[in-house]
Structures are given as C-alpha cells and as structure tokens.
Design an enzyme around this catalytic site. Structure first.
Site, mmCIF file in Angstrom:
data_model
loop_
_atom_site.group_PDB
_atom_site.id
_atom_site.type_symbol
_atom_site.label_atom_id
_atom_site.label_comp_id
_atom_site.label_asym_id
_atom_site.label_seq_id
_atom_site.Cartn_x
_atom_site.Cartn_y
_atom_site.Cartn_z
ATOM 1 N N GLU A 143 0.788 -1.234 0.000
ATOM 2 C CA GLU A 143 0.000 0.000 0.000
ATOM 3 C C GLU A 143 0.824 1.290 0.000
ATOM 4 O O GLU A 143 0.803 2.046 0.984
ATOM 5 C CB GLU A 143 -0.929 0.015 1.216
ATOM 6 C CG GLU A 143 -1.927 -1.108 1.205
ATOM 7 C CD GLU A 143 -2.951 -0.986 2.334
ATOM 8 O OE1 GLU A 143 -2.694 -0.236 3.286
ATOM 9 O OE2 GLU A 143 -3.992 -1.625 2.263
ATOM 10 N N GLU A 184 -5.452 -8.545 0.819
ATOM 11 C CA GLU A 184 -6.067 -8.270 2.127
ATOM 12 C C GLU A 184 -7.550 -8.000 1.948
ATOM 13 O O GLU A 184 -7.954 -7.306 1.012
ATOM 14 C CB GLU A 184 -5.475 -7.011 2.794
ATOM 15 C CG GLU A 184 -4.094 -7.172 3.349
ATOM 16 C CD GLU A 184 -3.575 -5.894 4.002
ATOM 17 O OE1 GLU A 184 -4.389 -5.070 4.460
ATOM 18 O OE2 GLU A 184 -2.349 -5.731 4.035
#
Ligand code: GCO
Length: 452
Positions: free
Chosen positions: A163, A355
């Site tokens: 991320e 995720e």
C-alpha cells in the site's frame, strides 16, 4: 460454487503489527518504533513493542494456521531487523528469524508470500531523508538483495511493498502514520516517485538474484467505486472514478499503477499537479515499469457512484443506517466484484486479493469461545462477490484474509480486532474465533462451504 483449481487461500499479517521484540537480537529501530513513543500518535499510547510476540511464538502461530488449513501465508519482513541501519551491516540473528519462519511454514505445507516492505522503515534511513532522498531507491534495492539472496531458494512469491498509497499519504501528507510528516504537494510527489523507483529496482533485484523461478508483484490499495445500478452509464462512471486522479494527494490507483504497469504517469494527474509533478529523469519510467506476474489488491470498502451530469461520476453517500465495521468503514461487498474485475480489465494481470477483512468488537464469551458472526457474514458476502468476478472472467488467483490474528492496528493501537484468531494481549493466549472454523470449511471445500 467452487473457485478455480489451485486457488490460494491464505491469511495475511505484517511484521510490525505482530512480531514484537522491537529492541531484541540486534534489531534496529524503525520509524514506527519512534512514532509510537510520541504522545498522542497512537490510541492509548500503545505500541508494537510486544504486539503478538510472534517473534517468539511463531511455531504456535504456524500450528494454528495449519489447523485452519490455509495453503498460503502473507507475511512481511522488518527491514531494520535485517539491516539495523537500513543499509550496510546485516544482522544475522534477525535474518535467522525469517529463515526459521520460512522453513517451518514450508514444513507445514504453507506457501509463504513475502512482502519486503510493510511500512516499518528504518529510522536511520529516515534520518538521512527517507523517501525524499534520491538514493532511497538504491537503499531499498540493497535491502531487497540481502533478503532475496537468503530466502529465494525457498520463497517464490514476492511483493515489493504494501500500500504505497497509505504509507506515503498517511505518513507523509496527513501525518497520522509514521513518520508523521505533512509535506506539501511537490515534496509528497517526490516521495511517491522515489517509492515507485524503489519498486522498480526491487523487481529488477528479485529477478536478478532469485535462486528459483518466482512471481513478483506488489500489494496496493484497491481504491474501489461501485456503480449504483447495472446501467451502462453508471458502470462507466464508477470505472472512470476508479481510474482518475481528482485530488491533490496520492490516494488513488493510477498515479501508482499506471507508472508501474503502463510505464507513464496518468495525464489527468500530470495536468492537475502541474509544476508540482516530480522531475522525471531519462531512465526513470523504464525502471519503474517492470513486468509483473500479478497485482495484489487490498480491498475493504468502497464508495457508490452514479453517472451525473454528462456522465461524470457522482458519489452517492451510503444511506443512513448502512452497515459499518468497528472501524466505521462501510460494508460494501460489491467492491470485491467491481474491484478485481476493473483492475483485471485495465491492467490484464492475474489478481490476488492480498487483504480483506473487518474490525469487530470481539471478546471472549462466558463459554470461553469468541463468537464473531458479523465477520463470518462479512466474509461470506465479500467472497460471494469475488466468486462472481472470477466466474465473469477476471483472473483471480487467491484470497488472503486480513488477518490471521488480532494485532497492532497502527494509529488505532489494539482497539480494532481484525483477526480470525483472538489474542489476549496480557497472557498472549490465542483463541480461534468462530470465523476461523468457518474459514477452515471454506478452504477445505475450495469455496463450496459458503454462501449459505
Ligand atoms: C493495510 C495494512 C494493514 C492493516 C489493515 C487494516 O492494508 O492498511 O496492510 O496493515 O492493518 O489493512 O486496516
């Protein structure tokens, strides 16, 4: 309702969130170690000093994964545990920890998916300018080489970073994550550019030094917008929202993924940022644009969009009373349909959901168990949508639930429980929640056990 044969069913964690042992065995400090020391940064003044004590309890955690039946585990490596100063001298004890961890995972028949960087940036490198320093991508490549030389005889699945949108935007723009900076746009975009270069150099390094055939990707935030209806105009508007740069920050998909996967910054972003856009040296884009084997997407929630004036995307707020998680994120299962579908169509890479999961208010019930029906329902709904996307042709290879166990949720400390396994932080006892048993059935049936 079975997922494709060989589908990867996993769970995910990250080093700083679970390992603890923050000052043990020669580990150097990371920016999260120091960020947590400052009053007001973390909920109730908590830190990852001990976290889930995974550094010492990893055999037990692997045993739990074995019982759940996962066939893959996404973990990250602490850069400053391996290289205490970020570059230079290797810490043999730190490296040996990951060595043992990988061996035991393989012994348990669990395939490791390794993220090289999940936010715990070496403090020492931060003091030298961190991601603003023009050498930062070389530092990352040096670290990558050390890890790959040691583990690539056994590790075959790599993610360069987790991320970039979050550690750059929250950490260097909003100041709510380590290192707590609030940079202006030009500097912010420079950290992003160096991050992109780091990704590219890490991919090159993995391919150059890997001792076995490997798959390389990254885990990005999938910023998802879902169409309000099935009308083509709404679908197009939602897609447009997913792939445009409209705000002067880096919370979007294309400022990151277009350079990595297409080889250029998006035109709308360049126009919006104007003179703040980073200076691009001659070879930069070629370094950033490396062939990848997969795209990892972390998807939790999304926003609904309809076609407004002239088809332009218009965000529709969730209705009053719309379900939310303990984090106050909206429950939007369709994100796991439109997200992977749109990303696959644009970038044509196999997709892993690296995720997905939810924060819940879990506690130990009088019967000694942890009942988390909301989590089961949440995952059920999201997986149904993922299945639909896969059936409709998106090449989806795997799903990693976040997270194996409750852990340190960054600025929120231990308030948010994301695990399928409950952690009692005072005793370090682990208790699999109902969702862990549910996930076991899902995995054993390759998906057939859900949707009921
Ligand atoms: C993230 C991080 C995780 C978080 C999780 C829940 O993707 O934001 O990878 O470390 O804990 O997403 O917020």
């Amino acid at each position: 309702m079975n997922f494709p044969k060989g589908f990867v069913w996993g769970v995910a964690t990250a080093s700083y969130q679970i390992e603890g042992a923050a000052r043990e065995d020669g580990k150097g400090l990371s920016i999260w170690d120091t960020f947590c020391l400052k009053e007001g940064n973390i909920w109730n003044g908590q830190s990852g000093d001990i976290a889930c004590d995974h550094y010492h309890r990893y055999p037990e955690d692997i045993e739990i994964m074995k019982q759940i039946g996962v066939n893959a585990y996404r973990l990250s490596i602490s850069w400053s545990r391996v290289l205490p100063n970020g570059t230079g001298k290797v810490n043999p004890k730190g490296m040996a920890f990951y060595d043992r961890l990988i061996d035991q995972l393989l012994e348990a028949k669990i395939t490791p998916y390794v993220t090289l960087f999940h936010w715990d940036y070496p403090e020492e490198l931060y003091c030298r300018g961190g991601w603003l320093n023009p050498d930062s991508s070389d530092w990352f490549a040096e670290y990558t080489k050390v890890v790959v030389e040691k583990l690539s005889d056994r590790v075959k699945n790599w993610m360069t970073m987790n991320e970039p949108q979050v550690f750059i935007n929250h950490g260097h723009h909003h100041g709510t994550h380590a290192p707590g900076l609030k940079l202006g746009t030009a500097q912010l975009l420079r950290t992003a550019h160096n991050t992109l270069l780091s990704h590219g150099k890490a991919v090159q390094t993995i391919r150059a030094y890997s001792k076995s055939a490997c798959n390389v990707g990254l885990a990005a935030v999938g910023v998802v917008f879902t169409p309000a209806t099935d009308k083509p105009a709404d679908i197009a508007a939602a897609r447009q929202a997913m792939f445009s740069v409209t705000n002067k920050d880096v919370w979007n998909n294309t400022w990151w993924m277009d350079p990595m996967l297409v080889g250029k910054y998006p035109e709308d972003g360049l126009a919006l940022f104007g003179a703040d856009a980073p200076a691009i040296r001659e070879k930069d884009m070629a370094i950033i644009h490396q062939p990848l084997d997969f795209l990892g997407l972390n998807i939790y929630y999304g926003q609904t969009v309809r076609a407004g004036k002239e088809g332009q995307p218009e965000i529709i707020p969730d209705p009053v009373g719309h379900p939310i998680t303990f984090y106050h994120w909206g429950v939007n299962p369709q994100t796991l349909y439109w997200g992977p579908k749109n990303f696959f169509e644009r970038y044509k890479l196999p997709i892993y959901i690296t995720e997905n999961g939810m924060a819940n208010v879990d506690w130990v019930a009088l019967d000694g168990k942890v009942h988390d029906p909301q989590r089961i329902d949440f995952l059920n709904r999201y997986l149904l949508q993922l299945f639909k996307a896969s059936k409709d042709g998106a090449d989806i290879r795997g799903y990693f639930q976040w997270s194996l166990m409750d852990n340190f949720e960054w600025a929120s400390g231990y308030r948010e429980r994301f695990g399928m396994v409950y952690v009692d932080y005072t005793t370090q006892q682990r208790i699999p929640k109902d969702s862990a048993y549910w996930y076991k059935d899902v995995i054993a049936s390759n998906g057939a056990a859900f949707g009921k």
